[in-house]
Design an enzyme around this catalytic site. Sequence first.
Site, mmCIF file in Angstrom:
data_model
loop_
_atom_site.group_PDB
_atom_site.id
_atom_site.type_symbol
_atom_site.label_atom_id
_atom_site.label_comp_id
_atom_site.label_asym_id
_atom_site.label_seq_id
_atom_site.Cartn_x
_atom_site.Cartn_y
_atom_site.Cartn_z
ATOM 1 N NE ARG A 234 38.583 29.325 46.623
ATOM 2 C CZ ARG A 234 38.195 30.419 47.269
ATOM 3 N NH1 ARG A 234 39.037 31.075 48.048
ATOM 4 N NH2 ARG A 234 36.952 30.861 47.148
ATOM 5 C CG ASP A 258 43.490 33.041 54.832
ATOM 6 O OD1 ASP A 258 43.456 32.856 56.068
ATOM 7 O OD2 ASP A 258 42.485 33.316 54.155
ATOM 8 C CD GLU A 263 40.711 26.046 52.465
ATOM 9 O OE1 GLU A 263 41.778 26.652 52.321
ATOM 10 O OE2 GLU A 263 39.596 26.606 52.476
HETATM 11 P P1 NAD Z 1 38.897 38.602 40.508
HETATM 12 O O1 NAD Z 1 38.115 37.710 39.610
HETATM 13 O O2 NAD Z 1 38.483 40.026 40.671
HETATM 14 O O3 NAD Z 1 40.431 38.604 40.057
HETATM 15 C C1 NAD Z 1 41.132 37.458 39.710
HETATM 16 C C2 NAD Z 1 42.215 37.896 38.741
HETATM 17 O O4 NAD Z 1 43.063 36.767 38.498
HETATM 18 C C3 NAD Z 1 41.671 38.344 37.384
HETATM 19 O O5 NAD Z 1 42.218 39.604 37.046
HETATM 20 C C4 NAD Z 1 42.139 37.266 36.424
HETATM 21 O O6 NAD Z 1 42.409 37.761 35.114
HETATM 22 C C5 NAD Z 1 43.409 36.808 37.118
HETATM 23 N N1 NAD Z 1 43.902 35.523 36.665
HETATM 24 C C6 NAD Z 1 43.188 34.474 36.155
HETATM 25 N N2 NAD Z 1 44.037 33.490 35.818
HETATM 26 C C7 NAD Z 1 45.288 33.920 36.116
HETATM 27 C C8 NAD Z 1 46.575 33.355 35.987
HETATM 28 N N3 NAD Z 1 46.736 32.135 35.472
HETATM 29 N N4 NAD Z 1 47.634 34.094 36.377
HETATM 30 C C9 NAD Z 1 47.481 35.338 36.885
HETATM 31 N N5 NAD Z 1 46.284 35.929 37.023
HETATM 32 C C10 NAD Z 1 45.204 35.221 36.651
HETATM 33 O O7 NAD Z 1 38.928 37.854 41.910
HETATM 34 P P2 NAD Z 1 39.234 38.490 43.345
HETATM 35 O O8 NAD Z 1 37.963 38.954 43.944
HETATM 36 O O9 NAD Z 1 40.369 39.430 43.226
HETATM 37 O O10 NAD Z 1 39.666 37.177 44.141
HETATM 38 C C11 NAD Z 1 40.837 36.474 43.783
HETATM 39 C C12 NAD Z 1 40.799 35.123 44.436
HETATM 40 O O11 NAD Z 1 40.928 35.274 45.846
HETATM 41 C C13 NAD Z 1 39.444 34.399 44.275
HETATM 42 O O12 NAD Z 1 39.387 33.658 43.063
HETATM 43 C C14 NAD Z 1 39.378 33.523 45.461
HETATM 44 O O13 NAD Z 1 39.881 32.244 45.108
HETATM 45 C C15 NAD Z 1 40.320 34.175 46.464
HETATM 46 N N6 NAD Z 1 39.633 34.647 47.680
HETATM 47 C C16 NAD Z 1 40.086 34.254 48.897
HETATM 48 C C17 NAD Z 1 39.468 34.692 50.030
HETATM 49 C C18 NAD Z 1 39.970 34.309 51.410
HETATM 50 O O14 NAD Z 1 39.250 34.502 52.399
HETATM 51 N N7 NAD Z 1 41.173 33.773 51.529
HETATM 52 C C19 NAD Z 1 38.364 35.537 49.948
HETATM 53 C C20 NAD Z 1 37.937 35.937 48.688
HETATM 54 C C21 NAD Z 1 38.567 35.493 47.546
#
Ligand code: NAD
Length: 352
Positions: A234, A258, A263
């Site tokens: 994000r 990305d 945005e």
């Molecule tokens: P997920 O919930 O499976 O994994 C997120 C991980 O981040 C978890 O393991 C959590 O413990 C960890 N986390 C939380 N706080 C943290 C911190 N302060 N430091 C380090 N790690 C921390 O989520 P995901 O499916 O892997 O997605 C991750 C992120 O990617 C989503 O939250 C979303 O914002 C983003 N995303 C972006 C797109 C895109 O098109 N660009 C698409 C999907 C998701």
Amino acid sequence: MRAAIFSTKRYEREPLAVAAGRHGHELRFLEPRLTADTAVLAAGCDAVCLFVNDQADAAALAVLAAGGTRLLALRSAGYNHVDLAAARAHGLTVARVPAYSPHAVAEHAVALVLALDRKLHRAYARVREGNFSLDGLLGFDLYGKTVGVVGTGEIGTVFARIMGGFGCVVLASDPVESAACVAMGVRYVPLTDLLAASDVVALHCPLTPETRHLFDPAAFARMKPGAMLVNTSRGAVVDTRAAIDALKSGQLGSLGLDVYEEEAALFFDDHSDRGVVDDDVFARLLTFPNVIVTGHQAFFTREALVAIAETTVANLTAFATGCGTLHEVHEVHAASAPPLLPSHGPVHLQEA
Ligand code: NAD
């Protein structure tokens, strides 16, 4: 159920309509973004389906609830755009698509790494102009380099596996260790150590109060000089102004984005007829030859679009019938999560 689909794009209509048809739901496709002003468009709908830049704040949720909405079915994994406390206060259930294709996002992050490393964006433009000089295109072998993954959930784990395949040493920072990552030899370290050691840092954590501007001037100063940062999580996880300063000083070697903190005013729409980008910070980013920005397209694969539609519609059905899995989002209080950078101070009670 009758569901209003905010921020609908042409490419999503078919997979959503196909899935909804099978489940007997009625969809109302709406092009506007959800805001307090547009929320009235969903009047009479039991559910609204939202995407990442819809603004589900307290004011918008009040209008939705008054119009009869009971379910917010997010077409995303992230839910930072929803005021969960306000949703609870209005009796709105929030559901999301927890994992539609972690491969789509992880592979796009890898694409940014490779493009920045081998300067594909510059090479592409040069060759088309008949310039075959290699000056300025020097890259580095990924093999043997250290890659730091911030957040090893669904996407971070896939990214770590791919980078391991390149022969990289993979470090990770996450309050919750992934068993899959540990099994593949990923080493968990404090964020400060990850920043100091990594040639490439990839962000895969959600946006929370703790991760907002996690990459601030102090974090950039801790990075290995000349390292690469790639953010597909994000936008607001990175303080864009601090990133620009780090690029100007050379402390940050290259940047792949990305997502961008402002945005919502830009992405997903064609602004090319104006020929001017109003956002001066964004415009400055685009002046760097070692920066690549894509407009939140990491999720955008055929497989992911179908999976998003299927899970979103399945959430509607589960909510309506009580059968099947409702991927509900609950408010999470992260009091037990450790601070990741000393400068970020103690972790506060918060909603993730
Ligand atoms: P997920 O919930 O499976 O994994 C997120 C991980 O981040 C978890 O393991 C959590 O413990 C960890 N986390 C939380 N706080 C943290 C911190 N302060 N430091 C380090 N790690 C921390 O989520 P995901 O499916 O892997 O997605 C991750 C992120 O990617 C989503 O939250 C979303 O914002 C983003 N995303 C972006 C797109 C895109 O098109 N660009 C698409 C999907 C998701």
